[in-house]
Design a protein around this motif. Structure first.
Motif, PDB file in Angstrom:
ATOM      1  N   GLU A   1     -25.268 -53.072   0.864  1.00  0.00           N
ATOM      2  CA  GLU A   1     -25.401 -53.607  -0.502  1.00  0.00           C
ATOM      3  C   GLU A   1     -24.666 -52.700  -1.486  1.00  0.00           C
ATOM      4  O   GLU A   1     -24.050 -53.170  -2.440  1.00  0.00           O
ATOM      5  CB  GLU A   1     -26.884 -53.702  -0.891  1.00  0.00           C
TER       6      GLU A   1
ATOM      7  N   ASN B   1     -33.599 -58.993   1.637  1.00  0.00           N
ATOM      8  CA  ASN B   1     -32.237 -59.032   2.157  1.00  0.00           C
ATOM      9  C   ASN B   1     -32.065 -58.216   3.432  1.00  0.00           C
ATOM     10  O   ASN B   1     -31.010 -58.225   4.029  1.00  0.00           O
ATOM     11  CB  ASN B   1     -31.269 -58.479   1.098  1.00  0.00           C
ATOM     12  N   THR B   2     -33.086 -57.475   3.793  1.00  0.00           N
ATOM     13  CA  THR B   2     -32.922 -56.583   4.943  1.00  0.00           C
ATOM     14  C   THR B   2     -33.383 -57.283   6.215  1.00  0.00           C
ATOM     15  O   THR B   2     -34.237 -58.172   6.176  1.00  0.00           O
ATOM     16  CB  THR B   2     -33.745 -55.302   4.756  1.00  0.00           C
TER      17      THR B   2
ATOM     18  N   SER C   1     -35.339 -56.420  -2.693  1.00  0.00           N
ATOM     19  CA  SER C   1     -34.384 -55.772  -1.793  1.00  0.00           C
ATOM     20  C   SER C   1     -34.835 -55.948  -0.343  1.00  0.00           C
ATOM     21  O   SER C   1     -34.032 -56.108   0.553  1.00  0.00           O
ATOM     22  CB  SER C   1     -34.264 -54.287  -2.110  1.00  0.00           C
TER      23      SER C   1
ATOM     24  N   GLY D   1     -29.615 -49.365   2.858  1.00  0.00           N
ATOM     25  CA  GLY D   1     -29.055 -50.136   1.745  1.00  0.00           C
ATOM     26  C   GLY D   1     -27.580 -49.890   1.518  1.00  0.00           C
ATOM     27  O   GLY D   1     -27.043 -50.251   0.469  1.00  0.00           O
TER      28      GLY D   1
ATOM     29  N   PRO E   1     -31.389 -52.350  -4.896  1.00  0.00           N
ATOM     30  CA  PRO E   1     -29.921 -52.506  -4.897  1.00  0.00           C
ATOM     31  C   PRO E   1     -29.362 -52.964  -6.240  1.00  0.00           C
ATOM     32  O   PRO E   1     -28.179 -52.757  -6.510  1.00  0.00           O
ATOM     33  CB  PRO E   1     -29.680 -53.578  -3.828  1.00  0.00           C
TER      34      PRO E   1
ATOM     35  N   GLU F   1     -17.736 -59.142   0.599  1.00  0.00           N
ATOM     36  CA  GLU F   1     -18.554 -59.195   1.817  1.00  0.00           C
ATOM     37  C   GLU F   1     -17.762 -58.678   3.018  1.00  0.00           C
ATOM     38  O   GLU F   1     -16.555 -58.915   3.107  1.00  0.00           O
ATOM     39  CB  GLU F   1     -18.977 -60.645   2.106  1.00  0.00           C
TER      40      GLU F   1
ATOM     41  N   LYS G   1     -20.873 -53.132  -1.242  1.00  0.00           N
ATOM     42  CA  LYS G   1     -20.435 -54.420  -1.804  1.00  0.00           C
ATOM     43  C   LYS G   1     -20.040 -54.281  -3.265  1.00  0.00           C
ATOM     44  O   LYS G   1     -19.118 -54.930  -3.725  1.00  0.00           O
ATOM     45  CB  LYS G   1     -21.569 -55.456  -1.690  1.00  0.00           C
TER      46      LYS G   1
END
Lengths: 448, 112
Positions: free
Chosen positions: A321, A27-28, A24, A318, A407, A343, A324
């Motif tokens: 995410e 992705n940040t 996770s 988060g 996530p 997205e 989404k």
């Protein structure tokens, strides 16, 4: 199973947890946990920039005339609007005759009465006056103005804001692109003046008003869960009135310290954009702010000032995410005006959206049309959001923290949230016998 | 003097070391669901309360049944492996010094 096997399993499980967290983390954006977290829970990360991208070539100041309230007729069509109003009026009378819970006289009276303080203010009007109302300034007291450090000043402001009713407070350097270009038919400009003022053509903000204090006010979850009824609407109206009192009080406090203060609720500029910059929350699928502590169950306000303040940073917990995969708000929206896209995008849905920033843009005219159709507004998207939770059981905090760090479990949490019955419409009739605390909120929520 | 008519054969069965971990895990599981149930009630979330309270009660009931079943089974085994009194049809087992030592005066019978 022997002891060795057990520890193998144990470490395996820990490995999955840590691995999930690391994945996770990939992705940040550049996280910097050493920065001030602004009193948020431990699982909230501070970041250098908001997570949703801004296209600097496109993003600019928005003419508030283009928002859905200012141009609804143009977006929806005059003929359709007249038909809508006719249907709305017929429904209102029908519901009243039926004595339908949530639409009775007492329900509507409560919703209307909730606006009472909010109606006392407007852009540079009444409680939102840009000038001193009654406070004694340092000049009047014949003393020097407050001269603490930016950190001390921020501490004072946050304590005062909390005292006036803010659920959370953040400070940020003002991005002037968040301020409307025009409002009430006048230009809003920045000029090298000492005090803000207004004349026939323009509203003038002093050039040194470079700081924005972002404020959130809790709304009653019990009310909003009764949406789309007048009891739900009362949750919003009271939220606005409390914002009015909050910004009026805070602005007077700042003036009392000897500085300029420009109070604002939904007027003047985008409260959501300023709140994201100030680290109050993230932009969700509803294209509204979602906070780690209260989810979307907040109203926003802001005060611009020239008082130098220590700054907060945007946050990442988060949410992007989560939004989404969740999509519960979009599924529950009766007007089907929220995006189902996986997205967030830079493509706006219409002129009512300010282009140049990434978001899940909404079809605002459809949303407002449903408000009219329902006869009492709508907040269903806020009520069904899995982040709209009270904190009476620690499982919510555990789920929020796990969602922020892993996530991959977001889909599971969304299904569980639905299975446990969260977000279902509550009875507007029973609301009257709930014996709720002051303002229908728990003021200790989010304070650890 | 040694009384040949009384024999006690005790076999001590030790529980597996992880049994206590299962018990602790079960207890934590119960505490969590009780907390969720009470919290949901305070949050006025009726469905969440009903589900979590049901999970708590079912877990509690199943846990008690499982424990009782294990307890009874354990007791049964224990009772079959412990005999108090003279063996009915078995020859007495050897109790005493190792066989290669010279017999003591209290037992000079040959070892069967």
């Amino acid at each position: 199973m022997n002891r060795r096997d057990f520890f193998k399993l144990g470490f395996g499980g820990t490995g999955v947890m840590v691995g999930g967290g690391m994945v996770s983390g990939l992705n940040t954006p550049a996280s910097s946990s050493h920065l001030n977290k602004g009193g948020h829970p431990w699982w909230v990360e501070t970041t250098l920039n908001p997570k949703l991208a801004i296209d600097d070539k496109v993003y600019s100041r928005f003419n508030s005339r283009k928002n859905v309230f200012g141009s609804f007729t143009r977006y929806y069509g005059l003929k359709k609007q007249k038909e809508l109003m006719r249907r709305s009026e017929a429904k209102r009378i029908e519901y009243y005759k039926e004595n339908r819970p949530g639409y009775r006289l007492e329900d509507r009276a409560l919703a209307d009465a909730g606006w009472v303080i909010s109606r006392m203010g407007g852009l540079n009007r009444g409680t939102r006056s840009w000038k001193r109302i009654s406070v004694m300034t340092p000049e009047l007291r014949e003393v020097q103005k407050y001269s603490g450090s930016p950190e001390e000043a921020a501490q004072l402001i946050k304590a005062a804001a909390r005292y006036f009713g803010a659920a959370t407070v953040g400070t940020t350097y003002l991005d002037r692109r968040h301020i409307h270009s025009r409002e009430r038919g006048k230009r809003i400009v920045f000029e090298p003046v000492k005090q803000p003022y207004e004349n026939k053509e323009k509203l003038v903000i002093p050039d040194d008003c470079n700081y924005a204090i972002s404020l959130s006010v809790q709304m009653s979850l019990e009310n909003i869960q009764c949406s789309p009824t007048a009891i739900g609407s009362a949750g919003s109206s009271l939220g606005y009135s409390r914002c009015e009192f909050l910004v009026a009080g805070l602005a007077e406090f700042i003036r009392g310290l000897g500085y300029v203060a420009i109070p604002s609720v939904n007027d003047l500029g985008s409260s959501v954009a300023i709140a994201v910059d100030a680290g109050l929350g993230e932009l969700g699928r509803t294209n509204r702010l979602i906070t780690p502590e209260f989810g979307p169950m907040v109203r926003l306000a802001k005060v611009l000032t020239n008082m130098e303040l220590a700054l907060d940073k945007p946050i990442d917990f988060g949410l992007m995410e989560f939004c989404k995969v969740c999509k519960r708000c979009a599924e529950a929206c009766p007007a089907k005006c929220l995006s189902f896209d996986d997205e967030p995008s830079l493509n706006v849905k219409g002129e009512w959206n300010n282009p140049g920033h990434q978001a899940w843009f909404e079809d605002s005219p459809q949303c407002l049309a449903y408000w009219r159709e329902s006869t009492s507004g709508c907040s269903i998207c806020l009520a069904v959001c899995p982040w709209s939770k009270k904190d009476k059981t620690m499982i919510h905090d555990i789920v929020k923290a796990t969602s922020a760090k892993i996530p991959a479990l977001n889909g599971f949490f969304t299904h569980m949230d639905e299975a446990f019955g969260y977000g279902r419409q509550k009875s507007a009739k029973k609301w009257w016998s709930l014996n709720l605390p002051e303002y229908g909120i728990d003021t200790t929520q989010g304070k650890g | 003097m040694w009384d040949e008519s009384v024999y006690s054969v005790l076999k001590i069965r030790k529980r597996a070391w992880y049994v206590w971990l299962w018990r602790v895990a079960w207890f934590i599981w119960l505490v969590v669901w009780a907390e969720v149930a009470i919290g949901s009630l305070m949050e006025l979330e009726q469905k969440a309360f009903k589900i979590s309270w049901t999970i708590f009660l079912v877990s509690l009931g199943l846990g008690i049944l499982l424990w009782l079943w294990g307890y009874i089974k354990f007791k049964k085994k224990q009772s079959t492996q412990v005999s108090i009194g003279p063996p009915v049809d078995r020859p007495p087992q050897h109790v005493g010094p190792p066989v290669d030592r010279p017999p003591q005066d209290f037992d000079d019978r040959p070892i069967s």
